[in-house]
Design a protein around this motif. Structure first.
Motif, PDB file in Angstrom:
ATOM      1  N   HIS A  99       0.819  -1.211   0.000  1.00 52.73           N
ATOM      2  CA  HIS A  99       0.000   0.000   0.000  1.00 52.73           C
ATOM      3  C   HIS A  99       0.857   1.268   0.000  1.00 52.73           C
ATOM      4  CE1 HIS A  99      -3.657   2.320   0.671  1.00 52.73           C
ATOM      5  NE2 HIS A  99      -3.019   2.982   1.620  1.00 52.73           N
ATOM      6  N   VAL A 100       1.862   1.307   0.873  1.00 59.84           N
ATOM      7  CA  VAL A 100       2.740   2.484   0.928  1.00 59.84           C
ATOM      8  C   VAL A 100       3.572   2.580  -0.344  1.00 59.84           C
ATOM      9  CG1 VAL A 100       4.614   3.613   2.184  1.00 59.84           C
ATOM     10  CG2 VAL A 100       2.807   2.431   3.458  1.00 59.84           C
ATOM     11  N   LEU A 101       4.098   1.445  -0.784  1.00 57.64           N
ATOM     12  CA  LEU A 101       4.897   1.423  -2.012  1.00 57.64           C
ATOM     13  C   LEU A 101       4.088   1.946  -3.195  1.00 57.64           C
ATOM     14  CD1 LEU A 101       7.523   0.577  -3.474  1.00 57.64           C
ATOM     15  CD2 LEU A 101       6.488  -1.677  -3.789  1.00 57.64           C
ATOM     16  N   LEU A 102       2.835   1.537  -3.295  1.00 58.54           N
ATOM     17  CA  LEU A 102       1.981   1.987  -4.395  1.00 58.54           C
ATOM     18  C   LEU A 102       1.777   3.498  -4.344  1.00 58.54           C
ATOM     19  CD1 LEU A 102       0.180   1.306  -6.813  1.00 58.54           C
ATOM     20  CD2 LEU A 102      -1.712   0.951  -5.207  1.00 58.54           C
ATOM     21  N   ALA A 103       1.595   4.032  -3.136  1.00 62.53           N
ATOM     22  CA  ALA A 103       1.383   5.471  -2.991  1.00 62.53           C
ATOM     23  C   ALA A 103       2.604   6.269  -3.425  1.00 62.53           C
ATOM     24  CB  ALA A 103       1.035   5.797  -1.539  1.00 62.53           C
ATOM     25  N   LEU A 104       3.772   5.628  -3.380  1.00 61.48           N
ATOM     26  CA  LEU A 104       5.017   6.302  -3.738  1.00 61.48           C
ATOM     27  C   LEU A 104       5.612   5.719  -5.020  1.00 61.48           C
ATOM     28  CD1 LEU A 104       6.422   6.483  -0.119  1.00 61.48           C
ATOM     29  CD2 LEU A 104       5.810   8.440  -1.540  1.00 61.48           C
ATOM     30  N   SER A 105       4.767   5.129  -5.841  1.00 57.25           N
ATOM     31  CA  SER A 105       5.246   4.423  -7.029  1.00 57.25           C
ATOM     32  C   SER A 105       5.963   5.335  -8.015  1.00 57.25           C
ATOM     33  CB  SER A 105       4.086   3.709  -7.732  1.00 57.25           C
ATOM     34  OG  SER A 105       3.099   4.647  -8.148  1.00 57.25           O
ATOM     35  N   GLY A 106       5.690   6.612  -7.982  1.00 54.97           N
ATOM     36  CA  GLY A 106       6.396   7.526  -8.869  1.00 54.97           C
ATOM     37  C   GLY A 106       7.804   7.821  -8.416  1.00 54.97           C
ATOM     38  N   MET A 107       8.112   7.467  -7.145  1.00 57.44           N
ATOM     39  CA  MET A 107       9.417   7.781  -6.576  1.00 57.44           C
ATOM     40  C   MET A 107      10.232   6.555  -6.212  1.00 57.44           C
ATOM     41  SD  MET A 107       9.533  11.035  -6.712  1.00 57.44           S
ATOM     42  CE  MET A 107      11.119  11.109  -5.895  1.00 57.44           C
ATOM     43  N   VAL A 108       9.571   5.437  -5.917  1.00 61.40           N
ATOM     44  CA  VAL A 108      10.266   4.237  -5.446  1.00 61.40           C
ATOM     45  C   VAL A 108      10.055   3.110  -6.452  1.00 61.40           C
ATOM     46  CG1 VAL A 108      10.539   2.575  -3.577  1.00 61.40           C
ATOM     47  CG2 VAL A 108       9.874   4.931  -3.055  1.00 61.40           C
ATOM     48  N   PRO A 109      11.083   2.727  -7.216  1.00 59.43           N
ATOM     49  CA  PRO A 109      10.936   1.594  -8.131  1.00 59.43           C
ATOM     50  C   PRO A 109      10.588   0.333  -7.357  1.00 59.43           C
ATOM     51  CG  PRO A 109      12.951   2.831  -8.585  1.00 59.43           C
ATOM     52  CD  PRO A 109      12.416   3.345  -7.287  1.00 59.43           C
ATOM     53  N   PRO A 110       9.642  -0.469  -7.819  1.00 60.40           N
ATOM     54  CA  PRO A 110       9.172  -1.625  -7.059  1.00 60.40           C
ATOM     55  C   PRO A 110      10.271  -2.586  -6.630  1.00 60.40           C
ATOM     56  CG  PRO A 110       7.728  -1.220  -8.926  1.00 60.40           C
ATOM     57  CD  PRO A 110       8.902  -0.302  -9.087  1.00 60.40           C
ATOM     58  N   GLY A 111      11.306  -2.771  -7.462  1.00 60.36           N
ATOM     59  CA  GLY A 111      12.321  -3.752  -7.122  1.00 60.36           C
ATOM     60  C   GLY A 111      13.576  -3.187  -6.502  1.00 60.36           C
ATOM     61  N   ALA A 112      13.673  -1.865  -6.363  1.00 61.92           N
ATOM     62  CA  ALA A 112      14.910  -1.254  -5.887  1.00 61.92           C
ATOM     63  C   ALA A 112      14.902  -1.120  -4.373  1.00 61.92           C
ATOM     64  CB  ALA A 112      15.123   0.102  -6.543  1.00 61.92           C
ATOM     65  N   VAL A 113      15.436  -2.102  -3.709  1.00 64.47           N
ATOM     66  CA  VAL A 113      15.521  -2.100  -2.253  1.00 64.47           C
ATOM     67  C   VAL A 113      16.977  -2.318  -1.886  1.00 64.47           C
ATOM     68  CG1 VAL A 113      14.773  -3.256  -0.133  1.00 64.47           C
ATOM     69  CG2 VAL A 113      13.182  -3.020  -2.037  1.00 64.47           C
ATOM     70  N   PRO A 114      17.525  -1.470  -1.014  1.00 64.79           N
ATOM     71  CA  PRO A 114      16.846  -0.383  -0.309  1.00 64.79           C
ATOM     72  C   PRO A 114      16.690   0.878  -1.166  1.00 64.79           C
ATOM     73  CG  PRO A 114      19.148  -0.456   0.334  1.00 64.79           C
ATOM     74  CD  PRO A 114      18.919  -1.648  -0.565  1.00 64.79           C
ATOM     75  N   THR A 115      15.684   1.659  -0.815  1.00 65.54           N
ATOM     76  CA  THR A 115      15.515   3.014  -1.322  1.00 65.54           C
ATOM     77  C   THR A 115      15.207   3.894  -0.116  1.00 65.54           C
ATOM     78  OG1 THR A 115      14.719   2.402  -3.522  1.00 65.54           O
ATOM     79  CG2 THR A 115      14.049   4.548  -2.698  1.00 65.54           C
ATOM     80  N   THR A 116      15.772   5.078  -0.090  1.00 69.64           N
ATOM     81  CA  THR A 116      15.551   5.993   1.029  1.00 69.64           C
ATOM     82  C   THR A 116      15.064   7.332   0.494  1.00 69.64           C
ATOM     83  OG1 THR A 116      17.313   4.922   2.294  1.00 69.64           O
ATOM     84  CG2 THR A 116      16.590   7.088   3.049  1.00 69.64           C
ATOM     85  N   LEU A 117      13.977   7.836   1.074  1.00 71.56           N
ATOM     86  CA  LEU A 117      13.423   9.133   0.709  1.00 71.56           C
ATOM     87  C   LEU A 117      13.556  10.099   1.876  1.00 71.56           C
ATOM     88  CD1 LEU A 117      10.025   8.093  -0.947  1.00 71.56           C
ATOM     89  CD2 LEU A 117      12.243   8.412  -2.073  1.00 71.56           C
ATOM     90  N   VAL A 118      13.875  11.346   1.571  1.00 72.12           N
ATOM     91  CA  VAL A 118      13.837  12.423   2.559  1.00 72.12           C
ATOM     92  C   VAL A 118      12.672  13.322   2.188  1.00 72.12           C
ATOM     93  CG1 VAL A 118      15.053  14.371   3.592  1.00 72.12           C
ATOM     94  CG2 VAL A 118      16.330  12.321   2.920  1.00 72.12           C
ATOM     95  N   LEU A 119      11.761  13.525   3.121  1.00 67.22           N
ATOM     96  CA  LEU A 119      10.606  14.390   2.894  1.00 67.22           C
ATOM     97  C   LEU A 119      10.830  15.730   3.581  1.00 67.22           C
ATOM     98  CD1 LEU A 119       7.670  11.891   3.637  1.00 67.22           C
ATOM     99  CD2 LEU A 119       9.013  12.142   1.537  1.00 67.22           C
ATOM    100  N   ASP A 120      10.471  16.817   2.907  1.00 66.09           N
ATOM    101  CA  ASP A 120      10.606  18.134   3.519  1.00 66.09           C
ATOM    102  C   ASP A 120       9.490  18.358   4.537  1.00 66.09           C
ATOM    103  OD1 ASP A 120       8.290  18.857   2.094  1.00 66.09           O
ATOM    104  OD2 ASP A 120       9.384  19.998   0.569  1.00 66.09           O
ATOM    105  N   LYS A 121       9.454  19.526   5.124  1.00 68.30           N
ATOM    106  CA  LYS A 121       8.495  19.794   6.207  1.00 68.30           C
ATOM    107  C   LYS A 121       7.058  19.874   5.710  1.00 68.30           C
ATOM    108  CE  LYS A 121      12.045  22.112   8.914  1.00 68.30           C
ATOM    109  NZ  LYS A 121      12.539  23.403   9.481  1.00 68.30           N
TER     110      LYS A 121
END
Length: 202
Positions: free
Chosen positions: A153-175
């Motif tokens: 569910h979370v991965l799908l919500a971020l599908s534009g930013m997190v490739p499904p097979g690329a683990v690990p992936t780390t995102l930094v979110l601004d405020k």
């Protein structure tokens, strides 16, 4: 979902992960971990390695705030709207992912360093049952919680930013809850620290 904004040339950094630097900060448990050794050997077993790229997104090129509600392993429901006002780090992982084990000590150190400054860390676990995830967290001393995202569910919500097979992936979110930076693949501690500090200074 719309494709991610293209970052400006000066805000994109692409480089090969500095393995010696990453290994220097390993804890004893990670150094002796067979899967961590596998990652250092470059066998790419049981995971799809990211390309080592680091991307920063300029303020005017960031997508709208991320939007999802996920469930932590303790059953707590967390909405991404609660991230507003704080810099948030999301790390996508699973226990048998070898580079996830290599980078775990760096994530622990950074979460400990930045927690007093209001920066929030969450893991997003894509495969593991509760017991497996908790064993990993205890082994590496991780104190921040992880979403149980076996349903994607979370991965799908971020599908534009997190490739499904690329683990690990780390995102930094601004405020505002927008993705300000992304690391595909095993992270470098000093790089993630700089990305967090940059977002916090905005």
């Amino acid at each position: 979902m719309a494709s991610p904004a293209h970052p400006s040339r000066r805000s994109v950094l692409a480089f090969a992960v500095a393995v010696p630097a990453a290994l220097a900060g390993l804890s004893a448990c990670a150094a002796n971990d067979p899967l961590a050794q596998q990652a250092r050997a470059g066998d790419n077993k049981n995971y799809v390695a990211g390309d080592g790229s680091v991307t920063e997104y300029a303020k005017d090129q960031r997508k709208p705030p991320v939007a999802f509600t996920g469930t932590l392993y303790d059953g707590t429901s967390v909405a991404s709207s609660s991230f507003a006002g704080r810099v948030t780090v999301l790390n996508f992982w699973f226990a048998s992912c070898a580079p996830c084990r290599v980078e775990a000590p760096s994530l622990k150190a950074l979460s400990d360093e930045f927690a007093p400054k209001g920066v929030v860390f969450y893991g997003v676990n894509l495969r593991d049952e509760k017991g497996t995830a908790e064993a990993f967290e205890q082994n590496f001393g991780l104190t921040y919680p992880s979403f149980n995202d076996q349903d994607g569910h979370v991965l799908l919500a971020l599908s534009g930013m997190v490739p499904p097979g690329a683990v690990p992936t780390t995102l930094v979110l601004d405020k505002q809850g927008r993705v300000s930076a992304r690391i595909l693949g095993e992270l470098d501690k000093s790089t993630l620290k700089a990305l967090i500090e940059s977002a916090a200074a905005e």
